[in-house]
Scaffold this motif. Structure first.
Motif, PDB file in Angstrom:
ATOM      1  N   ASN A  91       2.466   4.699   5.934  1.00 45.92           N
ATOM      2  CA  ASN A  91       1.510   3.688   5.475  1.00 45.92           C
ATOM      3  C   ASN A  91       1.290   3.677   3.953  1.00 45.92           C
ATOM      4  OD1 ASN A  91      -0.656   1.668   5.917  1.00 45.92           O
ATOM      5  ND2 ASN A  91      -1.979   3.338   5.269  1.00 45.92           N
ATOM      6  N   VAL A  94       4.094   1.828   2.389  1.00 41.67           N
ATOM      7  CA  VAL A  94       4.002   0.393   2.644  1.00 41.67           C
ATOM      8  C   VAL A  94       2.939  -0.239   1.747  1.00 41.67           C
ATOM      9  CG1 VAL A  94       3.458  -1.344   4.395  1.00 41.67           C
ATOM     10  CG2 VAL A  94       4.822   0.652   5.012  1.00 41.67           C
ATOM     11  N   THR A  95       1.849   0.479   1.509  1.00 41.08           N
ATOM     12  CA  THR A  95       0.811  -0.018   0.609  1.00 41.08           C
ATOM     13  C   THR A  95       1.374  -0.228  -0.796  1.00 41.08           C
ATOM     14  OG1 THR A  95      -0.872   1.155   1.880  1.00 41.08           O
ATOM     15  CG2 THR A  95      -1.494   0.428  -0.319  1.00 41.08           C
ATOM     16  N   ILE A  98       3.463  -3.411  -0.745  1.00 36.54           N
ATOM     17  CA  ILE A  98       2.604  -4.595  -0.775  1.00 36.54           C
ATOM     18  C   ILE A  98       2.085  -4.823  -2.190  1.00 36.54           C
ATOM     19  CG2 ILE A  98       0.350  -5.479  -0.030  1.00 36.54           C
ATOM     20  CD1 ILE A  98       0.909  -4.342   2.709  1.00 36.54           C
ATOM     21  N   GLY A  99       1.703  -3.744  -2.864  1.00 34.56           N
ATOM     22  CA  GLY A  99       1.227  -3.890  -4.234  1.00 34.56           C
ATOM     23  C   GLY A  99       2.273  -4.489  -5.150  1.00 34.56           C
ATOM     24  N   LEU A 101       5.122  -6.316  -4.158  1.00 29.97           N
ATOM     25  CA  LEU A 101       5.613  -7.623  -3.722  1.00 29.97           C
ATOM     26  C   LEU A 101       4.545  -8.716  -3.791  1.00 29.97           C
ATOM     27  CD1 LEU A 101       7.728  -6.466  -0.641  1.00 29.97           C
ATOM     28  CD2 LEU A 101       8.541  -7.052  -2.928  1.00 29.97           C
ATOM     29  N   LEU A 102       3.313  -8.389  -3.427  1.00 33.20           N
ATOM     30  CA  LEU A 102       2.271  -9.411  -3.345  1.00 33.20           C
ATOM     31  C   LEU A 102       1.349  -9.422  -4.557  1.00 33.20           C
ATOM     32  CD1 LEU A 102       1.224  -9.159   0.423  1.00 33.20           C
ATOM     33  CD2 LEU A 102       2.941 -10.630  -0.640  1.00 33.20           C
ATOM     34  N   PHE A 141       2.740  -1.235   8.763  1.00 34.12           N
ATOM     35  CA  PHE A 141       2.578  -2.551   8.130  1.00 34.12           C
ATOM     36  C   PHE A 141       1.277  -3.217   8.550  1.00 34.12           C
ATOM     37  CE2 PHE A 141       7.016  -2.130   7.033  1.00 34.12           C
ATOM     38  CZ  PHE A 141       7.128  -2.851   5.858  1.00 34.12           C
ATOM     39  N   ALA A 144      -1.631  -1.365   6.691  1.00 35.07           N
ATOM     40  CA  ALA A 144      -1.618  -1.663   5.261  1.00 35.07           C
ATOM     41  C   ALA A 144      -2.113  -3.084   5.003  1.00 35.07           C
ATOM     42  CB  ALA A 144      -0.210  -1.479   4.699  1.00 35.07           C
ATOM     43  N   THR A 145      -1.701  -4.030   5.852  1.00 32.82           N
ATOM     44  CA  THR A 145      -2.178  -5.407   5.713  1.00 32.82           C
ATOM     45  C   THR A 145      -3.675  -5.494   5.978  1.00 32.82           C
ATOM     46  OG1 THR A 145      -0.021  -6.185   6.472  1.00 32.82           O
ATOM     47  CG2 THR A 145      -1.824  -7.787   6.499  1.00 32.82           C
ATOM     48  N   LEU A 148      -5.488  -4.302   2.879  1.00 31.70           N
ATOM     49  CA  LEU A 148      -5.434  -5.314   1.824  1.00 31.70           C
ATOM     50  C   LEU A 148      -6.412  -6.451   2.094  1.00 31.70           C
ATOM     51  CD1 LEU A 148      -4.057  -6.446  -0.737  1.00 31.70           C
ATOM     52  CD2 LEU A 148      -2.384  -7.543   0.784  1.00 31.70           C
TER      53      LEU A 148
END
Length: 327
Positions: A91, A94-95, A98-99, A101-102, A141, A144-145, A148
């Motif tokens: 996790n 994955v965080t 996300i940081g 990519l997003l 995922f 992590a979502t 966020l």
């Protein structure tokens, strides 16, 4: 609390994972609503209903956490505690993804190295097992979502959980009613003790999630990621020592790579924290030495010294801001 929760879900058998999930959704709302009644905290509800963006984020959080809950309950009750624990080890990586990519965040070299090692661990596990560790990936995922969405919604822990469970409550209750009508419900057929355990799933869910929700809007994601190592460590130990699940060589190799990645992240976070502390001390020292006193006036020499110090301290102070949300 999350590290010890694998001991609880097997107690709810013979109820299936979907029924347990529905009870978890239903009783969580009951627990949270009672808490809000005692605290008399309802003003947030009107504000939430007037903000479509926040409402959408809460709905997203509700959907992904229901996926997380369902997969986790199913994996524990089918003897996959170790694979579930891997999901929460992955996790933090994955965080980070996300940081990048997003949120378009920049990573330090050590963080890129940790991500690369984490990806290689997934490949090792996929090749050794003959398929990707999909339980671990879904858990990583989805959670992590969820983190966020909680951070973006910026609602306090208790209120956020109340809103999420309120969204999940109608379909969950409808499913339980349908099971009862069909005669397939375990609730009420296994004794009072079993009914009490199913109802207690609300407490088991609400207490750690309220803590997490409160933390998600108060601390950096880097700190949150570090603290999340504790849960999977306890889950892994339970899987190996208590549930006696198999640990073939390829699984040890995959876990070893994941642990190596997490060690790199931890080392990098500690190093950054030390640099941040030193930068803060330098700022305080510069402010103390450059502050004018009643007995002295600022001279051209001291003004030029301030100009020379400022770029250095400013550059140092940017480091924690870049590192803050990446883990």
């Amino acid at each position: 609390m999350w590290g010890l929760v694998p001991l609880f879900w097997p107690l709810l058998k013979p109820a299936g994972a979907t029924e347990i999930l529905a009870h978890r959704m239903t009783w969580s709302l009951v627990v949270v609503a009672l808490a809000l009644l005692v605290l008399k905290r309802w003003a947030w509800l009107r504000e939430l209903l007037r903000d479509p963006r926040k409402l959408g984020l809460v709905a997203l959080a509700a959907v992904v956490i229901s996926v997380n809950w369902g997969v986790y309950i199913w994996s524990v009750n089918t003897g996959r505690v170790i694979e579930a624990s891997l999901g929460y080890f992955i996790n933090p990586l994955v965080t980070i993804a996300i940081g990048v990519l997003l949120l378009k965040e920049r990573l330090r070299p050590a963080q890129w190295a940790a991500v690369g090692v984490g990806l290689s661990a997934v490949l090792v596990l996929a090749i050794g097992h003959g398929q990707p560790p999909w339980i671990s990936l879904v858990l990583a995922f989805s959670f992590a979502t969820y983190g966020l969405a909680k951070k973006k919604a910026n609602i306090d822990g208790l209120e956020s959980l109340a809103a999420e469970t309120a969204i999940l409550f109608p379909p969950a209750l409808g499913y339980l009613v349908w099971l009862t009508v069909q005669g397939d419900a375990a609730f009420g057929t296994e004794g009072v003790g079993h009914m009490a355990l199913l109802a207690a799933s609300g407490l088991v869910t609400a207490v750690p999630l309220v803590c997490f929700g409160a933390a998600a809007i108060r601390v950096p994601l880097s700190t949150l990621g570090l603290l999340q190592y504790l849960g999977p460590i306890l889950q892994f130990l339970l899987g190996v020592l208590y549930f006696r699940e198999d640990m073939p060589a390829e699984r040890w190799a995959g876990f070893g790579l994941v642990w190596l990645a997490l060690m790199v992240l931890t080392w990098d976070a500690l190093r950054t924290a030390r640099r941040t502390s030193k930068a803060a001390e330098a700022l305080r020292a510069a402010a103390a030495t450059s502050a004018p006193t009643p007995a002295t006036a600022t001279t051209p020499a001291t003004a030029s010294a301030l100009v020379e110090v400022e770029p250095v301290t400013q550059a140092r102070s940017e480091t924690p801001a870049q590192a803050e949300p990446t883990t």
